[in-house]
Design a protein around this motif. Structure first.
Motif, PDB file in Angstrom:
ATOM      1  N   PRO A 155       0.830  -1.216   0.000  1.00 57.93           N
ATOM      2  CA  PRO A 155       0.000   0.000   0.000  1.00 57.93           C
ATOM      3  C   PRO A 155       0.864   1.265   0.000  1.00 57.93           C
ATOM      4  CG  PRO A 155       0.142  -0.869   2.221  1.00 57.93           C
ATOM      5  CD  PRO A 155       0.885  -1.850   1.343  1.00 57.93           C
ATOM      6  N   ILE A 156       1.569   1.475  -1.080  1.00 57.37           N
ATOM      7  CA  ILE A 156       2.520   2.589  -1.160  1.00 57.37           C
ATOM      8  C   ILE A 156       2.071   3.602  -2.208  1.00 57.37           C
ATOM      9  CG2 ILE A 156       4.525   1.302  -0.334  1.00 57.37           C
ATOM     10  CD1 ILE A 156       5.287   0.765  -3.238  1.00 57.37           C
ATOM     11  N   ARG A 157       2.532   4.832  -2.021  1.00 58.13           N
ATOM     12  CA  ARG A 157       2.248   5.926  -2.953  1.00 58.13           C
ATOM     13  C   ARG A 157       3.569   6.408  -3.532  1.00 58.13           C
ATOM     14  NH1 ARG A 157      -0.200   8.585   0.333  1.00 58.13           N
ATOM     15  NH2 ARG A 157       1.380  10.073   1.035  1.00 58.13           N
ATOM     16  N   HIS A 212       0.991   7.308  -8.502  1.00 54.28           N
ATOM     17  CA  HIS A 212       0.409   5.965  -8.509  1.00 54.28           C
ATOM     18  C   HIS A 212       0.383   5.388  -7.098  1.00 54.28           C
ATOM     19  CE1 HIS A 212       0.914   5.720 -12.954  1.00 54.28           C
ATOM     20  NE2 HIS A 212       1.951   6.500 -12.698  1.00 54.28           N
ATOM     21  N   ALA A 213      -0.367   4.303  -6.943  1.00 52.41           N
ATOM     22  CA  ALA A 213      -0.419   3.566  -5.679  1.00 52.41           C
ATOM     23  C   ALA A 213      -0.348   2.079  -5.974  1.00 52.41           C
ATOM     24  CB  ALA A 213      -1.704   3.883  -4.913  1.00 52.41           C
ATOM     25  N   GLY A 214       0.088   1.309  -4.969  1.00 56.78           N
ATOM     26  CA  GLY A 214       0.124  -0.136  -5.095  1.00 56.78           C
ATOM     27  C   GLY A 214      -1.110  -0.784  -4.486  1.00 56.78           C
ATOM     28  N   ARG A 215      -1.128  -2.133  -4.492  1.00 56.70           N
ATOM     29  CA  ARG A 215      -2.203  -2.944  -3.927  1.00 56.70           C
ATOM     30  C   ARG A 215      -3.556  -2.667  -4.567  1.00 56.70           C
ATOM     31  NH1 ARG A 215      -2.514  -3.891   2.519  1.00 56.70           N
ATOM     32  NH2 ARG A 215      -0.507  -4.889   2.073  1.00 56.70           N
ATOM     33  N   ALA A 226       6.356   5.625  -0.544  1.00 59.13           N
ATOM     34  CA  ALA A 226       7.280   4.527  -0.847  1.00 59.13           C
ATOM     35  C   ALA A 226       8.613   4.743  -0.133  1.00 59.13           C
ATOM     36  CB  ALA A 226       7.492   4.423  -2.351  1.00 59.13           C
ATOM     37  N   SER A 227       9.166   3.672   0.391  1.00 54.45           N
ATOM     38  CA  SER A 227      10.453   3.735   1.080  1.00 54.45           C
ATOM     39  C   SER A 227      11.596   3.641   0.076  1.00 54.45           C
ATOM     40  CB  SER A 227      10.568   2.585   2.087  1.00 54.45           C
ATOM     41  OG  SER A 227      10.636   1.342   1.393  1.00 54.45           O
ATOM     42  N   ASP A 228      12.819   3.861   0.554  1.00 54.47           N
ATOM     43  CA  ASP A 228      13.991   3.715  -0.309  1.00 54.47           C
ATOM     44  C   ASP A 228      14.099   2.293  -0.839  1.00 54.47           C
ATOM     45  OD1 ASP A 228      14.676   6.351   0.085  1.00 54.47           O
ATOM     46  OD2 ASP A 228      16.178   5.945   1.634  1.00 54.47           O
ATOM     47  N   PHE A 229      13.740   1.318  -0.007  1.00 55.54           N
ATOM     48  CA  PHE A 229      13.767  -0.085  -0.441  1.00 55.54           C
ATOM     49  C   PHE A 229      12.753  -0.329  -1.552  1.00 55.54           C
ATOM     50  CE2 PHE A 229      12.555  -4.652   0.458  1.00 55.54           C
ATOM     51  CZ  PHE A 229      13.708  -5.194  -0.105  1.00 55.54           C
ATOM     52  N   ASP A 230      11.549   0.230  -1.405  1.00 52.11           N
ATOM     53  CA  ASP A 230      10.545   0.131  -2.472  1.00 52.11           C
ATOM     54  C   ASP A 230      11.083   0.716  -3.776  1.00 52.11           C
ATOM     55  OD1 ASP A 230       8.619  -0.874  -0.643  1.00 52.11           O
ATOM     56  OD2 ASP A 230       8.023   1.163  -0.088  1.00 52.11           O
ATOM     57  N   VAL A 247      -0.729  -2.019  -9.474  1.00 51.48           N
ATOM     58  CA  VAL A 247      -0.343  -0.609  -9.587  1.00 51.48           C
ATOM     59  C   VAL A 247      -1.493   0.175 -10.210  1.00 51.48           C
ATOM     60  CG1 VAL A 247       1.257   1.024 -10.657  1.00 51.48           C
ATOM     61  CG2 VAL A 247       2.115  -1.151  -9.746  1.00 51.48           C
ATOM     62  N   ARG A 248      -1.935   1.214  -9.523  1.00 53.98           N
ATOM     63  CA  ARG A 248      -3.058   2.028  -9.997  1.00 53.98           C
ATOM     64  C   ARG A 248      -2.652   3.490 -10.129  1.00 53.98           C
ATOM     65  NH1 ARG A 248      -8.269  -0.064  -8.894  1.00 53.98           N
ATOM     66  NH2 ARG A 248      -9.033   1.896  -9.766  1.00 53.98           N
ATOM     67  N   TRP A 249      -3.177   4.126 -11.171  1.00 53.83           N
ATOM     68  CA  TRP A 249      -2.961   5.565 -11.400  1.00 53.83           C
ATOM     69  C   TRP A 249      -3.811   6.366 -10.415  1.00 53.83           C
ATOM     70  CZ3 TRP A 249      -6.830   9.008 -12.797  1.00 53.83           C
ATOM     71  CH2 TRP A 249      -6.407  10.296 -13.156  1.00 53.83           C
ATOM     72  N   LEU A 250      -3.218   7.399  -9.810  1.00 54.10           N
ATOM     73  CA  LEU A 250      -3.943   8.278  -8.888  1.00 54.10           C
ATOM     74  C   LEU A 250      -4.114   9.698  -9.417  1.00 54.10           C
ATOM     75  CD1 LEU A 250      -2.499   7.389  -5.344  1.00 54.10           C
ATOM     76  CD2 LEU A 250      -4.559   6.514  -6.465  1.00 54.10           C
ATOM     77  N   GLY A 251      -3.094  10.220 -10.128  1.00 54.10           N
ATOM     78  CA  GLY A 251      -3.189  11.606 -10.587  1.00 54.10           C
ATOM     79  C   GLY A 251      -2.139  11.951 -11.614  1.00 54.10           C
ATOM     80  N   GLY A 252      -2.439  12.994 -12.402  1.00 56.07           N
ATOM     81  CA  GLY A 252      -1.522  13.446 -13.422  1.00 56.07           C
ATOM     82  C   GLY A 252      -2.026  13.089 -14.815  1.00 56.07           C
ATOM     83  N   PRO A 253      -1.251  13.365 -15.842  1.00 51.16           N
ATOM     84  CA  PRO A 253       0.140  13.834 -15.744  1.00 51.16           C
ATOM     85  C   PRO A 253       0.241  15.318 -15.385  1.00 51.16           C
ATOM     86  CG  PRO A 253      -0.523  13.678 -18.043  1.00 51.16           C
ATOM     87  CD  PRO A 253      -1.668  13.139 -17.247  1.00 51.16           C
ATOM     88  N   TYR A 254       1.262  15.628 -14.604  1.00 54.50           N
ATOM     89  CA  TYR A 254       1.592  16.994 -14.254  1.00 54.50           C
ATOM     90  C   TYR A 254       2.811  17.396 -15.076  1.00 54.50           C
ATOM     91  CZ  TYR A 254      -1.308  15.646 -10.270  1.00 54.50           C
ATOM     92  OH  TYR A 254      -2.324  15.177  -9.478  1.00 54.50           O
TER      93      TYR A 254
END
Length: 400
Positions: A155-157, A212-215, A226-230, A247-254
């Protein structure tokens, strides 16, 4: 589920560690643990992980045997390498371990990454374990793919950033943590910092950002940055990560244009050897660009790296080499007092800097001038004051 053959794996990894102990070693990154120490940590983590997945308590005697055999092997002139069958058995069990970790449904990526790092190390073995008949390439690819799939289910952004666009000729892309939607946020990302390091001559970067976001999450609710490891996992695969399941789109393109003019360069780790660099240590290879009165040159370093940098940066075994950059300021008529040094390698670039003495800068200016006359038929531009007061104090050839 069939239990892991832990003792067979312990034998195989012990044999591998002994072989590496008696062969050429990988380049040692500064500040990182010794490769031998890392191999011991990888082995211990894998054996413990297999035992726990089997519902057992880890057996400390396995690592005691590992340490004992490596110590005994230090006094031997030769060792008996692992048989091909032992290699196959060990790698087969490592593949099963990775698949079982993913099947738990938990975030076991750190354990999977341990296996990946070990398989990467094995694939660089100069003699035996990098053979084509033991499935090591398949195992390493499976570990990489597993990490990517598992990360897409977190569940990362994060933001995908593309710099350069059709304006070119320079183009780069990568992932950044969180939502990056404006110019100032782009400037803080590693993607942008790497771009201006690699292409200092570019004054403006067209940027395209998508969040984008995961899950499979369709909103930012319930996500974390998202962490450095991600990001490390995502950047290994590049923009193909955007097409992973989950992986899902959340916003943009900017879209925006990021100006580099007047921006202070990032500070690279400082190098200092037993003696300073001289102009004779540097050979002018290329004039790479001009921006705001600064003319940047790419230089070849001819000196012993240990002597002038305090450490060996390049390594034939790792297929790494160094390049150096500095600039001439046409407003002041002086060469910059800093030399930027980049270590180019298949795994990515690493940047450092060192100081140039006044004497070296003056001599290097002459070499740059000679280079420009020979290649372009013109001298380095003179500072405005010298243009008003007469010709430059030294001449190296005919002017245009």
């Amino acid at each position: 589920m069939k239990k892991f053959d832990i003792r067979r794996v312990a034998m195989g990894l012990t044999a591998y560690a002994i072989e590496r102990q008696h062969s050429y070693e990988r380049h040692q990154p500064e500040g990182a643990p010794l490769w031998a120490e890392q191999r011991r940590l990888w082995t211990d983590a894998i054996l413990q992980g297999m035992a726990r997945l089997d519902g057992l308590e880890p057996d400390p005697k396995l690592m005691e045997q590992f340490d004992r055999e490596l110590e005994q092997a230090r006094g031997c002139y030769f060792t008996v390498p692992a048989t091909q069958q032992m290699q196959k058995d060990t790698i087969r069990e490592l593949r099963r371990f990775v698949a079982t970790l993913e099947a738990t449904g938990d975030d076991r990526r750190r354990q999977v990454n341990v296996v990946r790092e070990l398989l990467e190390d094995m694939s660089l073995h100069p003699h035996w374990w990098n053979g084509k008949n033991n499935s090591i390439d398949l195992a390493r690819d499976e570990a990489d793919r597993t990490l990517v799939r598992m990360t897409a289910q977190m569940p990362i952004r994060f933001t995908y950033i593309a710099l350069g666009g059709d304006a070119g000729p320079h183009w780069t892309s990568g992932f950044a943590s969180g939502s990056v939607t404006d110019e100032e946020a782009v400037k803080k990302t590693t993607v942008y910092q790497e771009a201006i390091r690699k292409y200092p001559e570019v004054a403006e970067w067209p940027a395209l950002c998508t969040v984008h976001a995961g899950r499979g999450l369709s909103t930012a609710l319930g996500t974390v940055d998202a962490s450095d490891f991600d990001l490390e996992i995502m950047n290994r695969i590049g923009d193909r990560f955007l097409y992973e399941r989950g992986v899902r789109w959340l916003g943009g393109p900017y879209q925006m244009a990021v100006q580099t003019t007047g921006q202070k360069a990032v500070q690279y780790p400082f190098l200092q050897g037993s003696r300073p660099l001289t102009a004779g240590d540097l050979d002018v290879q290329e004039r790479t660009g001009t921006e705001n009165g600064w003319i940047t040159f790419c230089l070849d370093v001819l000196a012993c790296e240990e002597a002038v940098f305090g450490r060996q940066l390049s390594c034939e075994e790792d297929d790494s080499y160094i390049q150096a950059y500095t600039s001439y300021n046409e407003h002041t008529g002086q060469v910059d007092d800093t030399l930027d040094v980049v270590v180019r390698s298949p795994g990515g670039d690493e940047w450092f800097s060192c100081t140039l003495t006044d004497e070296t800068r003056e001599s290097l200016k002459r070499k740059m001038d000679i280079f420009c006359v020979a290649l372009y038929g013109e001298h380095l531009p003179e500072p405005p004051a010298q243009r008003r007061n007469g010709p430059a104090t030294f001449q190296t050839g005919p002017t245009m």
